[in-house]
Write an enzyme that holds these catalytic residues in place. Sequence first.
Site, short mmCIF file in Angstrom:
data_model
loop_
_atom_site.label_atom_id
_atom_site.label_comp_id
_atom_site.label_asym_id
_atom_site.label_seq_id
_atom_site.Cartn_x
_atom_site.Cartn_y
_atom_site.Cartn_z
N GLU B 309 12.99 5.58 88.67
CA GLU B 309 12.33 6.81 89.14
C GLU B 309 11.25 6.51 90.20
O GLU B 309 10.15 7.06 90.15
CB GLU B 309 11.72 7.57 87.96
CG GLU B 309 12.77 8.00 86.94
CD GLU B 309 12.21 8.84 85.80
OE1 GLU B 309 12.90 9.79 85.40
OE2 GLU B 309 11.10 8.55 85.35
N ASP B 382 17.59 10.47 77.90
CA ASP B 382 16.14 10.61 78.02
C ASP B 382 15.53 11.54 76.98
O ASP B 382 15.15 12.66 77.30
CB ASP B 382 15.78 11.11 79.42
CG ASP B 382 14.29 10.99 79.71
OD1 ASP B 382 13.58 10.35 78.91
OD2 ASP B 382 13.84 11.54 80.73
N GLU B 410 8.14 16.36 74.95
CA GLU B 410 8.52 16.76 76.30
C GLU B 410 9.75 17.65 76.32
O GLU B 410 9.81 18.63 77.07
CB GLU B 410 8.77 15.50 77.14
CG GLU B 410 9.31 15.80 78.53
CD GLU B 410 9.63 14.53 79.33
OE1 GLU B 410 9.40 13.42 78.81
OE2 GLU B 410 10.11 14.66 80.47
#
Lengths: 708, 708
Positions: B309, B382, B410
Amino acid sequence: MFDSAQLPKIVAMALILLAASPAAAEDGHRLWLRYDPVETPLRQRYAAHVSELVIDAHGPMANAAASELKRGLSGLLAQSIPARAQVDRDGAVIVALAGSPELRLLHLRTSGLGTEGYAIRSATLDGHTATVIAANSERGLLYGTFALLRRIQTHQSLVQLNLRDAPALSLRMLDHWDNLNGFVERGYAGKSLWDWGALPQHVDRRYSDYARANASIGVNGAVLNNVNASAQILTPAYLRKVKALADTFRPWGVRVYLSARFSAPIEIGGLKTADPLNLAVRRWWRAKADDIYRLIPDFGGFLIKANSEGQPGPQDYHRSHAEGANMLADALRPHGGVVLWRAFVYASSDKDRAKEAYDEFKPLDGEFARNVIVQVKNGPVDFQPREPFSPLFGAMPHTPLAMEVEITKEYLGFNTHLAYLGTMWEEVLKSRTARPNPASIVADSLSAMAGVANTGTDRNWSGSQFDQANWYAFGRLAWNPRASSRAIAEEWARMTWGNDPRLVATVVRMMMSSRQAVVDYMTPLGLAHQMGTGHHYGPAPWVDDQQRAEWNPVYYNRADSNGIGFDRTATGSNAVAQYAPPIAMRFANLRTVGDDYLLWFHHVPWDFPMPSGKPLWHELIARYDRGVATVDAMAQTWASLQAYVDPERFQDTADYLRIQGQEARWWRDASIAYWQSVSHLPLPAGVRPPEHALAYYKSLSFPEAPGQ
Amino acid sequence: MFDSAQLPKIVAMALILLAASPAAAEDGHRLWLRYDPVETPLRQRYAAHVSELVIDAHGPMANAAASELKRGLSGLLAQSIPARAQVDRDGAVIVALAGSPELRLLHLRTSGLGTEGYAIRSATLDGHTATVIAANSERGLLYGTFALLRRIQTHQSLVQLNLRDAPALSLRMLDHWDNLNGFVERGYAGKSLWDWGALPQHVDRRYSDYARANASIGVNGAVLNNVNASAQILTPAYLRKVKALADTFRPWGVRVYLSARFSAPIEIGGLKTADPLNLAVRRWWRAKADDIYRLIPDFGGFLIKANSEGQPGPQDYHRSHAEGANMLADALRPHGGVVLWRAFVYASSDKDRAKEAYDEFKPLDGEFARNVIVQVKNGPVDFQPREPFSPLFGAMPHTPLAMEVEITKEYLGFNTHLAYLGTMWEEVLKSRTARPNPASIVADSLSAMAGVANTGTDRNWSGSQFDQANWYAFGRLAWNPRASSRAIAEEWARMTWGNDPRLVATVVRMMMSSRQAVVDYMTPLGLAHQMGTGHHYGPAPWVDDQQRAEWNPVYYNRADSNGIGFDRTATGSNAVAQYAPPIAMRFANLRTVGDDYLLWFHHVPWDFPMPSGKPLWHELIARYDRGVATVDAMAQTWASLQAYVDPERFQDTADYLRIQGQEARWWRDASIAYWQSVSHLPLPAGVRPPEHALAYYKSLSFPEAPGQ
């Protein structure tokens, strides 16, 4: 409240809370509203005046007043105070609105108290002694309630009371520079108080705690969001959240305001323009105002930062600030709302920045709608440790003015430096403008005061124990701009730290010297804006590479081999001419300007003889040393108070004073190193040289400094 | 602890604290370490086992253990427990290190307990009954202390104890995604706990509270800063701050680690490269490690996110992950430090993202230095509400592996959704890998566990009362990855809410159903990554315009008129082949894969007959409805507990359950509206249509969603 059978349980709970639980640690969360029991025998004396509560008023604010009295008196007197329907013994505390039978019987007049004032009087009713809190409004009762509690908190007498008080300014507000993502611009006390994600469903307890603290010092308005505004706040989803806060604040007399982004009609309204003379734009704002008032009938209004530091505004459409403000004022007027329009502008590239707000706004005097208030920063530049008052005060007789001060210490060392700002604000408020009368002072020109809040989610609310004093002092000065900052400091010290005379005297002494200390070690003798770029953390007098001239410290210090300071007399920018002639004459004259504003108004040779007899160069260095010495003295003084203060708050403050001491030295050393590189003068005999070479100070960088 | 003359004062204080002060409100700050008095008669039974403390161990951690015992036992038993030099009555609690005379007398062996385990045994010493906590190390004593306190907190017997416990994994750590500016990436609990501005001078009390809470659940390491790291953390100024935290954590057995930015030699070292084979770079890291260990002798090591990322890494220099990791490992090895090297990579543009970590790291097995641990997320993508286990577990026999889980929610509704993650982690840890043995499970492959922390400055630490359970469960599962998540939930519920059987049973039932509810209303039947772009707030299954294919929800759902799901069998990406053959066969077969991973591994026709007898289209909708219904049931269940819970925490939870209910409906409605737009199928009879049209859900935007 308890019977003796429950004693062991209560004692056990007390022990748990006191000994085993972090919740019991003194963390400052209670602010100045601690309500710990007054020591006997004083407590017994108060108890004679507080035997029962008689509340002859109803409504949300009256109920808040009643609950606060119950809470405060029960705590201070360590006993439960019963509520009664009518007086049936000596020592009643009566809370009554104008027109109530009690006030008629007592011939207690409330005329002159307005809609927010209160009277507190000792009286005899039905043959019983009593203390009466009277007002024309529930809000007045709320303020009277806190006034009575404050008297006990500060150990004043309740005998033969005959007090009347009302606020000098009708609008006393906090401006929160809180972004919707929780970041607080120039915030050094944690995240934003407003948890937008969980609103409106979850109304955190801290919202009412916040409003209650404001009520206790007379703050009656809060702008919830940053002046660098997101238009999102005006969308229906956010307005429902705002409504939840407004509902929570209402019983504490705090109205909600919003910062509105001038270009919101484009960003969330789907329009192609935000031109204030465009009919669709005007309709959009009217409809938006209508929507807001449907949700929040007592909504306060909009605060606007327009055509300032990149924000959109009417000048984008070649319209004036007045045209922009009046458009919004039209939308709010049917509902009784106001526009607070900031005068913080500096768009020109070649004009002295200190002159810009005056030059742009003074010609607009008389052009603003009646429900527009122009909000002017206390000084002509930007919240420096010391500035002369803004020349706009007194210069716009046809326009209501608000003074905006910065409670959060963006330019005074953030939360870790102890600097009591009451003295600064008193200095400004009492500055003579000579407009319209020779004796006129800044306070005379004001309709409102706005303070950029220093609150956040930190447990102590304000980032440090002593920063609470600045929130407190703001409210008290907004209520009475002629008040004494020393008296306010003492009041706060008693309520926050305790009433022991040595403790109070020492804390007040520290506070009263603290802001001058910051001036001395950061920007002595009228210097300004010498802070690090952007974040404003630490010294950077050498910076000269910023895009706009007026973002560079060298722009303000103008130091060269000849001298230092900004010539704002007729030989320079002539900013002095913006002041009334007697003031301008004083500022323009090197002999009368005084130390405080010397380098603000004059470029002065290094060898200029100062009143102390020293040349400027020596005097300048002596000021830095004085600032450092004052901080050292504060740290020593504080250490002497260890026995008077709980260990947690003692240590918090001691730690921060250590940081302040280190950073004061850094300021002094870096500044002197730079001035010496320019003046090429030797240090006076006996002066400690800077710890490092100038290159070291220049090499420091702080990409993660808070608040930006 | 007090005498009766002080009673009135103590009672007064108790009343103040309980009634008048916000500090007394139940805000969850005490976490699961409440230590409120056990009710009689149970308390009297415990008291017989706890009459005095005899501490035969010295040092910072032993002292912490002793103070915790004193604090905990005094609270739980509502009486002061005296400390004695030796046993002089029945009921002593003895804390003793291996080799101490007490343990020799008792023949209490500590072999097999390792350096962190403990034994707790009922015994008779010098003719007195006693309870002995024994260990080979101070840290073991600390863990034994919390274990004994936990027994009392959860109302277990102290009679005839003979307990031995030691952690299965030697490294149990929290990863804080905290930026140096105080922002917590994917943080929903306030600002970063670390006040970098005031460190090292001011060491906030919350730092030791934090470490103590970790000690209580066996967490022994903390990575202080975000894996998207700033190199600033490695500068001398920040390392001094890190040292202050390390010193504070040390007595609680928590070692400090840092996320290191791979390019730090360039950014703060003045080098032109960060090539791991460059000698200057290697020297720089060695010197940096030496500097760190001079300040922090027990520094844990570095956590690295590299070539992931956008983060820099060894591949920038055409070096492998192993070459990058080994360079840092070399620098740390002389000091005993470790490198945690993350396997979270997805750089390829055309490969199934779920395959990338395996393909990149599996070939490196055996190439890493011995003090490198490869840190693998629990699933191949993820942190989704449900993923199959990562095929790397069991596939790298020559490399120590850490499992990284995300405690902060998240992808599971942030802090306002109640989702107990213990069940998810248990599911993963007990998943059969069939490597190396047919019965091998994921837990067998681990050397460490790392949890992305959910802590922040919010008063309740974790963003909600129930999110504390996830911190708790992480620690307990990292200690024993074969533990039962239900048992952990019950333990936590008893310590946090109370031991009433109805309360415990109800809270545990809510917790145990909660994560499946999130799966059902967000991503049922093996769907994944359907969240809003970037912030991951709310549903966005239609998004197809993100720069990288694998950032789009449509990449994961592959919904079209024929069906839905990602074919990862041999006819598709063949990701199944990364698993051991028996596992791969099960996943690859539509009949054996099971509901949980159905759409993860298969693209399935809308009319596919599900085990329930319904076609997939109907089953899918039923799952959304089941998720919503479970949340509604949780809210009702919680409402029934009002009498059992303090009003503040009751309300907090009720408010959040209301938000969760609204958002679960939103998820259901938006998802069904989108699937219908693709499947063109009618809703089954009796199914409530979405409240709004699809266009409405698509129009929603959340520029200020938290955590990003």
